[in-house]
Scaffold this active site. Sequence first.
Site, PDB file in Angstrom:
ATOM      1  N   ASP A  11       0.899  -1.283   0.027  1.00 37.95           N
ATOM      2  CA  ASP A  11      -0.061  -0.140   0.168  1.00 37.95           C
ATOM      3  C   ASP A  11       1.113   1.244   0.172  1.00 37.95           C
ATOM      4  OD1 ASP A  11      -1.734   2.077   0.822  1.00 37.95           O
ATOM      5  OD2 ASP A  11      -2.616   1.123   2.165  1.00 37.95           O
ATOM      6  N   ILE A  12       0.795   2.005  -1.080  1.00 37.50           N
ATOM      7  CA  ILE A  12       1.724   3.039  -1.209  1.00 37.50           C
ATOM      8  C   ILE A  12       1.549   4.121   0.019  1.00 37.50           C
ATOM      9  CG2 ILE A  12       0.351   4.659  -2.393  1.00 37.50           C
ATOM     10  CD1 ILE A  12       2.807   5.046  -4.408  1.00 37.50           C
ATOM     11  N   VAL A  34      -6.161   4.828  -5.588  1.00 32.10           N
ATOM     12  CA  VAL A  34      -4.970   5.201  -4.774  1.00 32.10           C
ATOM     13  C   VAL A  34      -5.276   6.818  -4.243  1.00 32.10           C
ATOM     14  CG1 VAL A  34      -3.616   6.053  -6.494  1.00 32.10           C
ATOM     15  CG2 VAL A  34      -2.413   4.988  -4.392  1.00 32.10           C
ATOM     16  N   ASP A  35      -5.911   7.553  -5.146  1.00 31.81           N
ATOM     17  CA  ASP A  35      -6.110   8.967  -4.719  1.00 31.81           C
ATOM     18  C   ASP A  35      -7.035   8.911  -3.403  1.00 31.81           C
ATOM     19  OD1 ASP A  35      -6.282  11.552  -4.941  1.00 31.81           O
ATOM     20  OD2 ASP A  35      -7.690  11.698  -6.830  1.00 31.81           O
ATOM     21  N   TYR A 122      -8.688   4.303 -14.756  1.00 29.88           N
ATOM     22  CA  TYR A 122      -8.386   5.031 -16.166  1.00 29.88           C
ATOM     23  C   TYR A 122      -7.993   3.703 -17.051  1.00 29.88           C
ATOM     24  CZ  TYR A 122      -8.512   9.951 -14.573  1.00 29.88           C
ATOM     25  OH  TYR A 122      -9.003  11.044 -13.938  1.00 29.88           O
TER      26      TYR A 122
HETATM   27  N1  AR6 Z   1      -1.356   1.708  -3.135  1.00 30.15           N
HETATM   28  C1  AR6 Z   1      -0.787   1.553  -4.280  1.00 30.15           C
HETATM   29  N2  AR6 Z   1      -1.395   1.362  -5.374  1.00 30.15           N
HETATM   30  C2  AR6 Z   1      -2.746   1.446  -5.291  1.00 30.15           C
HETATM   31  C3  AR6 Z   1      -3.495   1.726  -4.154  1.00 30.15           C
HETATM   32  C4  AR6 Z   1      -2.891   1.805  -2.796  1.00 30.15           C
HETATM   33  N3  AR6 Z   1      -3.338   2.162  -1.664  1.00 30.15           N
HETATM   34  N4  AR6 Z   1      -4.901   1.795  -4.259  1.00 30.15           N
HETATM   35  C5  AR6 Z   1      -5.091   1.479  -5.537  1.00 30.15           C
HETATM   36  N5  AR6 Z   1      -3.800   1.248  -6.162  1.00 30.15           N
HETATM   37  P1  AR6 Z   1      -6.320   4.312  -9.666  1.00 30.15           P
HETATM   38  P2  AR6 Z   1      -6.006   5.696 -12.068  1.00 30.15           P
HETATM   39  C6  AR6 Z   1      -3.266   1.027  -7.524  1.00 30.15           C
HETATM   40  O1  AR6 Z   1      -7.809   3.640 -10.123  1.00 30.15           O
HETATM   41  O2  AR6 Z   1      -6.158   4.586 -12.956  1.00 30.15           O
HETATM   42  C7  AR6 Z   1      -9.339   8.230  -9.026  1.00 30.15           C
HETATM   43  O3  AR6 Z   1     -10.503   8.565  -8.755  1.00 30.15           O
HETATM   44  C8  AR6 Z   1      -4.560   0.345  -8.523  1.00 30.15           C
HETATM   45  O4  AR6 Z   1      -4.580  -1.152  -8.258  1.00 30.15           O
HETATM   46  O5  AR6 Z   1      -6.190   4.656  -8.288  1.00 30.15           O
HETATM   47  O6  AR6 Z   1      -4.834   6.354 -12.562  1.00 30.15           O
HETATM   48  C9  AR6 Z   1      -8.779   9.469  -9.456  1.00 30.15           C
HETATM   49  O7  AR6 Z   1      -9.216  10.717  -8.725  1.00 30.15           O
HETATM   50  C10 AR6 Z   1      -3.904   0.739 -10.070  1.00 30.15           C
HETATM   51  O8  AR6 Z   1      -2.844  -0.148 -10.246  1.00 30.15           O
HETATM   52  O9  AR6 Z   1      -5.984   5.446 -10.570  1.00 30.15           O
HETATM   53  C11 AR6 Z   1      -8.978   9.556 -10.799  1.00 30.15           C
HETATM   54  O10 AR6 Z   1     -10.309  10.270 -11.213  1.00 30.15           O
HETATM   55  C12 AR6 Z   1      -3.285   2.089  -9.434  1.00 30.15           C
HETATM   56  O11 AR6 Z   1      -2.994   2.150  -8.267  1.00 30.15           O
HETATM   57  C13 AR6 Z   1      -8.785   8.311 -11.188  1.00 30.15           C
HETATM   58  O12 AR6 Z   1      -9.116   7.302 -10.155  1.00 30.15           O
HETATM   59  C14 AR6 Z   1      -3.833   3.272 -10.284  1.00 30.15           C
HETATM   60  O13 AR6 Z   1      -5.491   3.208  -9.929  1.00 30.15           O
HETATM   61  C15 AR6 Z   1      -7.321   7.784 -11.882  1.00 30.15           C
HETATM   62  O14 AR6 Z   1      -7.339   6.526 -12.308  1.00 30.15           O
END
Ligand code: AR6
Length: 174
Positions: A11-12, A34-35, A122
């Site tokens: 978890d980042i 992750v946001d 995304y």
């Molecule tokens: N630690 C590490 N990686 C993570 C974590 C975590 N805690 N949580 C998720 N991931 P995403 P995007 C991974 O959907 O595709 C948001 O609503 C996840 O498995 O977080 O860039 C923003 O506000 C995936 O591999 O981001 C934008 O609207 C990666 O992080 C939108 O999502 C990115 O997944 C951005 O979408």
Amino acid sequence: MIPGIEVIEGDITQQSVEAIVNAANTSLLGGGGVDGAIHRAAGSGLLDECRRLNGCKTGEAKITKGYNLPAKWVIHTVGPVWQDGNQGEDDLLASCYRRCLELAEQYEIRTIAFPGISTGIYRFPLQRATKIAVTEAKTFLERHPLVQVIFVCFSRQSYDCYLAVVKEILGEEG
Ligand code: AR6
């Protein structure tokens, strides 16, 4: 710590590094994935600072403090939404990694952790995104050998993908 590239599963928000990267949206006002996790862990100070940044364009990056996170800094970047691969998605994603690493250079950050930008909500194809991430990190590290880039994978599938791509692009030493 050995400089270079590291791949971990985790978890980042829990990483004790100088900077973590947030896969944000253009509003910089939080979201899912992750946001959402970063905003929850950092606390409301992060959202207050983000409100003053006036958003962020796709392919760009902005930096804030880390508030309640173990990381001192959060670098927010906005990845492209995957469409069909012919809408500049590859270049925009590469730009995200470059801009984040440029900020790291500017702030003298030596350890930076990335999630798989754009590979969740995304929908950017994982392997294609991973090749871009590792290529940009490699290019940066050739000029900045003391920096440590940590790719934090949230699933075993993405961990395996990163390991394979690092091996392919950097060879066994990766
Ligand atoms: N630690 C590490 N990686 C993570 C974590 C975590 N805690 N949580 C998720 N991931 P995403 P995007 C991974 O959907 O595709 C948001 O609503 C996840 O498995 O977080 O860039 C923003 O506000 C995936 O591999 O981001 C934008 O609207 C990666 O992080 C939108 O999502 C990115 O997944 C951005 O979408």
